[in-house]
Design a protein around this motif. Sequence first.
Motif, mmCIF file in Angstrom:
data_model
loop_
_atom_site.group_PDB
_atom_site.id
_atom_site.type_symbol
_atom_site.label_atom_id
_atom_site.label_comp_id
_atom_site.label_asym_id
_atom_site.label_seq_id
_atom_site.Cartn_x
_atom_site.Cartn_y
_atom_site.Cartn_z
ATOM 1 N N GLY A 62 31.864 24.255 53.240
ATOM 2 C CA GLY A 62 31.371 22.966 52.754
ATOM 3 C C GLY A 62 32.539 22.189 52.187
ATOM 4 N N GLU A 63 32.497 21.928 50.886
ATOM 5 C CA GLU A 63 33.604 21.255 50.203
ATOM 6 C C GLU A 63 34.305 22.193 49.230
ATOM 7 O OE1 GLU A 63 32.281 17.590 48.445
ATOM 8 O OE2 GLU A 63 31.973 16.671 50.396
ATOM 9 N N GLN A 64 34.099 23.506 49.393
ATOM 10 C CA GLN A 64 34.693 24.483 48.491
ATOM 11 C C GLN A 64 35.804 25.263 49.185
ATOM 12 O OE1 GLN A 64 31.230 26.715 47.189
ATOM 13 N NE2 GLN A 64 31.389 25.685 45.210
ATOM 14 N N VAL A 65 36.953 25.319 48.515
ATOM 15 C CA VAL A 65 38.089 26.112 48.971
ATOM 16 C C VAL A 65 37.885 27.527 48.426
ATOM 17 C CG1 VAL A 65 40.582 26.437 48.775
ATOM 18 C CG2 VAL A 65 39.626 24.126 49.002
ATOM 19 N N VAL A 66 37.934 28.531 49.296
ATOM 20 C CA VAL A 66 37.684 29.910 48.901
ATOM 21 C C VAL A 66 39.006 30.676 48.850
ATOM 22 C CG1 VAL A 66 36.456 32.044 49.455
ATOM 23 C CG2 VAL A 66 35.414 29.826 49.996
ATOM 24 N N CYS A 67 39.301 31.256 47.681
ATOM 25 C CA CYS A 67 40.525 32.050 47.516
ATOM 26 C C CYS A 67 40.431 33.305 48.380
ATOM 27 C CB CYS A 67 40.709 32.428 46.050
ATOM 28 S SG CYS A 67 42.153 33.479 45.763
ATOM 29 N N PRO A 68 41.497 33.616 49.131
ATOM 30 C CA PRO A 68 41.449 34.787 50.004
ATOM 31 C C PRO A 68 41.510 36.132 49.265
ATOM 32 C CG PRO A 68 43.636 33.843 50.052
ATOM 33 C CD PRO A 68 42.773 32.907 49.240
ATOM 34 N N LEU A 69 41.906 36.133 47.996
ATOM 35 C CA LEU A 69 42.025 37.404 47.272
ATOM 36 C C LEU A 69 40.716 37.876 46.656
ATOM 37 C CD1 LEU A 69 45.480 37.125 45.450
ATOM 38 C CD2 LEU A 69 44.932 38.105 47.682
ATOM 39 N N HIS A 70 40.015 36.983 45.975
ATOM 40 C CA HIS A 70 38.816 37.404 45.252
ATOM 41 C C HIS A 70 37.616 36.488 45.485
ATOM 42 C CE1 HIS A 70 42.109 39.356 42.970
ATOM 43 N NE2 HIS A 70 41.285 40.375 43.090
ATOM 44 N N ALA A 71 37.711 35.615 46.468
ATOM 45 C CA ALA A 71 36.603 34.733 46.868
ATOM 46 C C ALA A 71 36.163 33.760 45.778
ATOM 47 C CB ALA A 71 35.419 35.549 47.388
ATOM 48 N N PHE A 72 37.037 33.470 44.800
ATOM 49 C CA PHE A 72 36.722 32.405 43.862
ATOM 50 C C PHE A 72 36.650 31.116 44.661
ATOM 51 C CE2 PHE A 72 38.473 34.225 39.612
ATOM 52 C CZ PHE A 72 37.763 35.394 39.818
ATOM 53 N N ARG A 73 35.787 30.217 44.263
ATOM 54 C CA ARG A 73 35.619 28.944 44.979
ATOM 55 C C ARG A 73 36.018 27.778 44.088
ATOM 56 N NH1 ARG A 73 30.387 29.216 48.853
ATOM 57 N NH2 ARG A 73 30.718 31.333 49.632
ATOM 58 N N PHE A 74 36.735 26.840 44.696
ATOM 59 C CA PHE A 74 37.188 25.643 43.991
ATOM 60 C C PHE A 74 36.687 24.420 44.739
ATOM 61 C CE2 PHE A 74 40.181 29.033 43.146
ATOM 62 C CZ PHE A 74 40.313 28.974 41.765
ATOM 63 N N ASP A 75 36.138 23.469 44.007
ATOM 64 C CA ASP A 75 35.676 22.231 44.618
ATOM 65 C C ASP A 75 36.877 21.477 45.183
ATOM 66 O OD1 ASP A 75 35.106 19.174 44.398
ATOM 67 O OD2 ASP A 75 33.122 20.127 44.385
ATOM 68 N N GLY A 76 36.809 21.112 46.455
ATOM 69 C CA GLY A 76 37.920 20.443 47.122
ATOM 70 C C GLY A 76 38.202 19.045 46.613
ATOM 71 N N THR A 77 37.219 18.409 45.964
ATOM 72 C CA THR A 77 37.435 17.055 45.464
ATOM 73 C C THR A 77 37.814 17.012 43.988
ATOM 74 O OG1 THR A 77 35.055 16.782 45.059
ATOM 75 C CG2 THR A 77 35.908 16.006 47.168
ATOM 76 N N GLY A 79 38.564 20.204 42.064
ATOM 77 C CA GLY A 79 39.339 21.373 41.675
ATOM 78 C C GLY A 79 38.600 22.327 40.755
ATOM 79 N N ALA A 80 37.364 21.990 40.361
ATOM 80 C CA ALA A 80 36.587 22.845 39.460
ATOM 81 C C ALA A 80 36.301 24.195 40.113
ATOM 82 C CB ALA A 80 35.275 22.159 39.089
ATOM 83 N N CYS A 81 36.354 25.254 39.286
ATOM 84 C CA CYS A 81 36.125 26.617 39.766
ATOM 85 C C CYS A 81 34.674 27.025 39.527
ATOM 86 C CB CYS A 81 37.056 27.588 39.029
ATOM 87 S SG CYS A 81 36.910 29.295 39.618
ATOM 88 N N ASP A 82 34.159 27.891 40.403
ATOM 89 C CA ASP A 82 32.785 28.376 40.237
ATOM 90 C C ASP A 82 32.705 29.570 39.278
ATOM 91 O OD1 ASP A 82 33.908 30.385 41.819
ATOM 92 O OD2 ASP A 82 32.153 30.563 43.121
ATOM 93 N N GLN A 83 33.824 30.042 38.752
ATOM 94 C CA GLN A 83 33.862 31.155 37.806
ATOM 95 C C GLN A 83 34.188 30.620 36.415
ATOM 96 O OE1 GLN A 83 33.342 34.451 38.881
ATOM 97 N NE2 GLN A 83 32.845 33.435 40.810
ATOM 98 N N GLU A 84 33.357 30.950 35.442
ATOM 99 C CA GLU A 84 33.563 30.446 34.080
ATOM 100 C C GLU A 84 34.879 30.895 33.466
ATOM 101 O OE1 GLU A 84 30.377 30.868 31.294
ATOM 102 O OE2 GLU A 84 28.875 30.531 32.844
ATOM 103 N N SER A 85 35.341 32.093 33.809
ATOM 104 C CA SER A 85 36.533 32.640 33.168
ATOM 105 C C SER A 85 37.846 32.154 33.796
ATOM 106 C CB SER A 85 36.490 34.166 33.226
ATOM 107 O OG SER A 85 36.491 34.599 34.575
ATOM 108 N N VAL A 86 37.755 31.333 34.834
ATOM 109 C CA VAL A 86 38.956 30.865 35.535
ATOM 110 C C VAL A 86 39.043 29.352 35.427
ATOM 111 C CG1 VAL A 86 40.110 30.718 37.777
ATOM 112 C CG2 VAL A 86 38.851 32.775 37.170
ATOM 113 N N CYS A 87 40.222 28.873 35.067
ATOM 114 C CA CYS A 87 40.382 27.426 34.985
ATOM 115 C C CYS A 87 40.441 26.851 36.394
ATOM 116 C CB CYS A 87 41.629 27.067 34.191
ATOM 117 S SG CYS A 87 43.165 27.704 34.870
#
Length: 108
Positions: A62-77, A79-87
Amino acid sequence: MTATVTRVQLCTLDDLPTGLGRAFEVGGRPIAVFLGREGQVFAVDGKCPHKSGPLADGMLIGEQVVCPLHAFRFDGTSGACDQESVCGIQAYATEVRDGTVFVTVPLS
């Protein structure tokens, strides 16, 4: 004080694989650029703040960039992360003109 920015020509739209990232370096900073299935282009920091995963090696869902290491997702527009503990990460403005992709980044 206002931030100084620069607009840089990166590549052609045809150089970007749909749904996959491509790495660039702009002004000494790594940037990951993605082409979405709807034709939108996203540019974000090139490294995940969690474990420095190379985001250009990830994919776009969709509009989320997925990190290849741990599948954290970042909004492409945003930059917000879907994990509370990660900036979040920095997202950069993009423009496509006549098939050429441009990104606007702050100058260091």
